[in-house]
Design a protein around this motif. Structure first.
Motif, PDB file in Angstrom:
ATOM      1  N   VAL B  10       0.843  -1.212   0.000  1.00 31.07           N
ATOM      2  CA  VAL B  10       0.000   0.000   0.000  1.00 31.07           C
ATOM      3  C   VAL B  10       0.875   1.256   0.000  1.00 31.07           C
ATOM      4  O   VAL B  10       0.596   2.222  -0.726  1.00 31.07           O
ATOM      5  CB  VAL B  10      -0.964  -0.006   1.215  1.00 31.07           C
ATOM      6  N   HIS B  11       1.956   1.245   0.773  1.00 30.07           N
ATOM      7  CA  HIS B  11       2.880   2.386   0.807  1.00 30.07           C
ATOM      8  C   HIS B  11       3.476   2.634  -0.580  1.00 30.07           C
ATOM      9  O   HIS B  11       3.543   3.774  -1.042  1.00 30.07           O
ATOM     10  CB  HIS B  11       4.009   2.130   1.805  1.00 30.07           C
ATOM     11  N   ILE B  12       3.936   1.573  -1.225  1.00 33.55           N
ATOM     12  CA  ILE B  12       4.573   1.708  -2.548  1.00 33.55           C
ATOM     13  C   ILE B  12       3.571   2.286  -3.549  1.00 33.55           C
ATOM     14  O   ILE B  12       3.859   3.257  -4.259  1.00 33.55           O
ATOM     15  CB  ILE B  12       5.103   0.338  -3.042  1.00 33.55           C
ATOM     16  N   LEU B  13       2.378   1.684  -3.582  1.00 34.75           N
ATOM     17  CA  LEU B  13       1.366   2.142  -4.549  1.00 34.75           C
ATOM     18  C   LEU B  13       0.957   3.585  -4.283  1.00 34.75           C
ATOM     19  O   LEU B  13       0.803   4.376  -5.219  1.00 34.75           O
ATOM     20  CB  LEU B  13       0.148   1.216  -4.512  1.00 34.75           C
ATOM     21  N   SER B  14       0.793   3.942  -2.996  1.00 33.96           N
ATOM     22  CA  SER B  14       0.365   5.311  -2.691  1.00 33.96           C
ATOM     23  C   SER B  14       1.460   6.319  -3.021  1.00 33.96           C
ATOM     24  O   SER B  14       1.164   7.419  -3.505  1.00 33.96           O
ATOM     25  CB  SER B  14      -0.071   5.437  -1.227  1.00 33.96           C
ATOM     26  N   THR B  15       2.722   5.953  -2.806  1.00 41.53           N
ATOM     27  CA  THR B  15       3.833   6.854  -3.139  1.00 41.53           C
ATOM     28  C   THR B  15       3.866   7.115  -4.649  1.00 41.53           C
ATOM     29  O   THR B  15       3.970   8.264  -5.093  1.00 41.53           O
ATOM     30  CB  THR B  15       5.181   6.226  -2.703  1.00 41.53           C
ATOM     31  N   ILE B  16       3.764   6.032  -5.418  1.00 38.31           N
ATOM     32  CA  ILE B  16       3.808   6.172  -6.882  1.00 38.31           C
ATOM     33  C   ILE B  16       2.597   6.974  -7.372  1.00 38.31           C
ATOM     34  O   ILE B  16       2.730   7.888  -8.191  1.00 38.31           O
ATOM     35  CB  ILE B  16       3.878   4.783  -7.558  1.00 38.31           C
ATOM     36  N   ALA B  17       1.418   6.651  -6.839  1.00 36.54           N
ATOM     37  CA  ALA B  17       0.198   7.343  -7.274  1.00 36.54           C
ATOM     38  C   ALA B  17       0.245   8.829  -6.928  1.00 36.54           C
ATOM     39  O   ALA B  17      -0.112   9.690  -7.750  1.00 36.54           O
ATOM     40  CB  ALA B  17      -1.023   6.690  -6.628  1.00 36.54           C
ATOM     41  N   LEU B  18       0.721   9.134  -5.727  1.00 34.70           N
ATOM     42  CA  LEU B  18       0.786  10.535  -5.291  1.00 34.70           C
ATOM     43  C   LEU B  18       1.753  11.339  -6.164  1.00 34.70           C
ATOM     44  O   LEU B  18       1.421  12.441  -6.621  1.00 34.70           O
ATOM     45  CB  LEU B  18       1.220  10.591  -3.821  1.00 34.70           C
ATOM     46  N   PHE B  23       2.977  15.903  -9.315  1.00 39.10           N
ATOM     47  CA  PHE B  23       3.930  16.657 -10.133  1.00 39.10           C
ATOM     48  C   PHE B  23       3.381  17.045 -11.512  1.00 39.10           C
ATOM     49  O   PHE B  23       3.567  18.194 -11.929  1.00 39.10           O
ATOM     50  CB  PHE B  23       5.280  15.945 -10.195  1.00 39.10           C
ATOM     51  N   PRO B  24       2.700  16.150 -12.235  1.00 37.22           N
ATOM     52  CA  PRO B  24       2.092  16.620 -13.486  1.00 37.22           C
ATOM     53  C   PRO B  24       1.105  17.766 -13.245  1.00 37.22           C
ATOM     54  O   PRO B  24       1.036  18.703 -14.027  1.00 37.22           O
ATOM     55  CB  PRO B  24       1.358  15.375 -14.011  1.00 37.22           C
ATOM     56  N   TYR B  25       0.375  17.711 -12.102  1.00 34.14           N
ATOM     57  CA  TYR B  25      -0.588  18.776 -11.783  1.00 34.14           C
ATOM     58  C   TYR B  25       0.119  20.115 -11.595  1.00 34.14           C
ATOM     59  O   TYR B  25      -0.257  21.119 -12.210  1.00 34.14           O
ATOM     60  CB  TYR B  25      -1.396  18.397 -10.533  1.00 34.14           C
ATOM     61  N   VAL B  26       1.151  20.146 -10.729  1.00 33.23           N
ATOM     62  CA  VAL B  26       1.819  21.435 -10.471  1.00 33.23           C
ATOM     63  C   VAL B  26       2.590  21.914 -11.706  1.00 33.23           C
ATOM     64  O   VAL B  26       2.651  23.122 -11.966  1.00 33.23           O
ATOM     65  CB  VAL B  26       2.755  21.396  -9.239  1.00 33.23           C
ATOM     66  N   MET B  27       3.150  20.999 -12.464  1.00 34.10           N
ATOM     67  CA  MET B  27       3.917  21.418 -13.652  1.00 34.10           C
ATOM     68  C   MET B  27       2.983  22.009 -14.718  1.00 34.10           C
ATOM     69  O   MET B  27       3.324  22.984 -15.383  1.00 34.10           O
ATOM     70  CB  MET B  27       4.728  20.246 -14.210  1.00 34.10           C
ATOM     71  N   ASN B  28       1.816  21.396 -14.865  1.00 34.56           N
ATOM     72  CA  ASN B  28       0.870  21.895 -15.881  1.00 34.56           C
ATOM     73  C   ASN B  28       0.212  23.210 -15.462  1.00 34.56           C
ATOM     74  O   ASN B  28      -0.132  24.026 -16.308  1.00 34.56           O
ATOM     75  CB  ASN B  28      -0.212  20.841 -16.155  1.00 34.56           C
ATOM     76  N   ASN B  29       0.018  23.393 -14.146  1.00 36.15           N
ATOM     77  CA  ASN B  29      -0.727  24.562 -13.677  1.00 36.15           C
ATOM     78  C   ASN B  29       0.128  25.734 -13.204  1.00 36.15           C
ATOM     79  O   ASN B  29      -0.335  26.870 -13.222  1.00 36.15           O
ATOM     80  CB  ASN B  29      -1.681  24.150 -12.552  1.00 36.15           C
ATOM     81  N   TYR B  30       1.323  25.452 -12.736  1.00 30.01           N
ATOM     82  CA  TYR B  30       2.119  26.524 -12.137  1.00 30.01           C
ATOM     83  C   TYR B  30       3.468  26.778 -12.815  1.00 30.01           C
ATOM     84  O   TYR B  30       4.144  27.734 -12.510  1.00 30.01           O
ATOM     85  CB  TYR B  30       2.349  26.247 -10.645  1.00 30.01           C
ATOM     86  N   MET B  31       3.880  25.910 -13.711  1.00 26.73           N
ATOM     87  CA  MET B  31       5.165  26.112 -14.388  1.00 26.73           C
ATOM     88  C   MET B  31       4.893  26.782 -15.736  1.00 26.73           C
ATOM     89  O   MET B  31       4.142  26.248 -16.545  1.00 26.73           O
ATOM     90  CB  MET B  31       5.875  24.769 -14.585  1.00 26.73           C
ATOM     91  N   THR B  32       5.519  27.935 -15.915  1.00 30.30           N
ATOM     92  CA  THR B  32       5.285  28.646 -17.177  1.00 30.30           C
ATOM     93  C   THR B  32       6.538  28.569 -18.049  1.00 30.30           C
ATOM     94  O   THR B  32       7.661  28.591 -17.532  1.00 30.30           O
ATOM     95  CB  THR B  32       4.942  30.126 -16.911  1.00 30.30           C
TER      96      THR B  32
END
Lengths: 75, 147
Positions: B10-18, B23-32
């Motif tokens: 569960v730890h491994i899966l949650s780390t990978i999922a998180l 990171f794709p979320y912050v890169m798409n929304n906050y990186m210009t």
């Protein structure tokens, strides 16, 4: 050079002590059943303190519970 | 599979999922595009600083849910932690630190070879995820093969 490991007689001693279960022994020495199982299978060498607690439960000297020798002699 | 092994999965899966979500979320929304080096450093610093509490909260929630589901499914009490568990955690932690160290050297090498700061941070974050995975894979290994 022969490989050495810590062998134990816990399974036999449990049987001789009113067929004590792993769970009962685990509760008496304050560890989990999985740890007792791992010790019996030779997958974990207990700390000196735990080894003494186990020998106290069976009321035998430590060297009657644990011995140090060749891997072959444990079978 | 024992409780500890399931918890590690569960730890491994949650780390990978998180990581794969955050990171794709912050890169798409906050990186210009066109950010200079200083702005990129500020961006990654903020992204990682926000990730730390987010990870703590998400993991606590996931582990509570896991414990509830596991207790309902197996009808077993939560196992207590003993000396074998602590030894396994220590050995797994050692492996994890080695893995992170390698990733950190990789990040420095990326900069030394002339790559951008973003590549360095990607290496650092990758090392963090890799070390977390190594930690829990080590725990599964030690629980199965012995210590």
């Amino acid at each position: 050079m022969a490989k050495h490991k810590i062998n134990n007689e816990i399974r036999k001693l449990r049987f001789l002590t009113d067929e004590m279960t792993q769970e009962e022994l685990a509760d008496k020495v304050g560890v989990t059943r999985q740890t007792i199982m791992a010790i019996e299978k030779g997958k974990y060498s207990p700390s000196l303190e735990l080894a003494f607690r186990i020998s106290e439960v069976f009321e035998v000297p430590l060297n009657e519970v644990f011995t140090y020798g060749d891997t072959k002699s444990s079978k | 599979m024992t409780y500890h092994e399931k918890r590690s999965v569960v730890h491994i899966l949650s780390t990978i999922a998180l990581t794969a979500t955050y990171f794709p979320y912050v890169m798409n929304n906050y990186m210009t595009p066109g950010m200079n080096t200083e702005e990129i450093l500020i961006f990654w610093s903020k992204a990682i600083l926000v990730l730390i509490p987010v990870t703590i909260v998400v993991k606590i929630v996931i582990m509570i849910l896991f414990s509830i589901f596991n207790a309902v499914a197996t009808r077993e009490e939560l196992p207590k932690t003993d000396e074998r568990d602590r030894l396994i955690e220590l050995k797994a932690s050692r492996n994890s630190q080695i893995a992170f160290g390698l990733g950190f050297v990789g990040a420095l090498a990326a900069i030394a070879l002339g790559n951008s700061v973003t590549i360095m941070f990607v290496f650092m974050i990758g090392a963090g995820v890799f070390s977390e995975v190594i930690d829990h894979l080590s725990q599964i290994y030690y629980y199965r093969s012995g210590v």
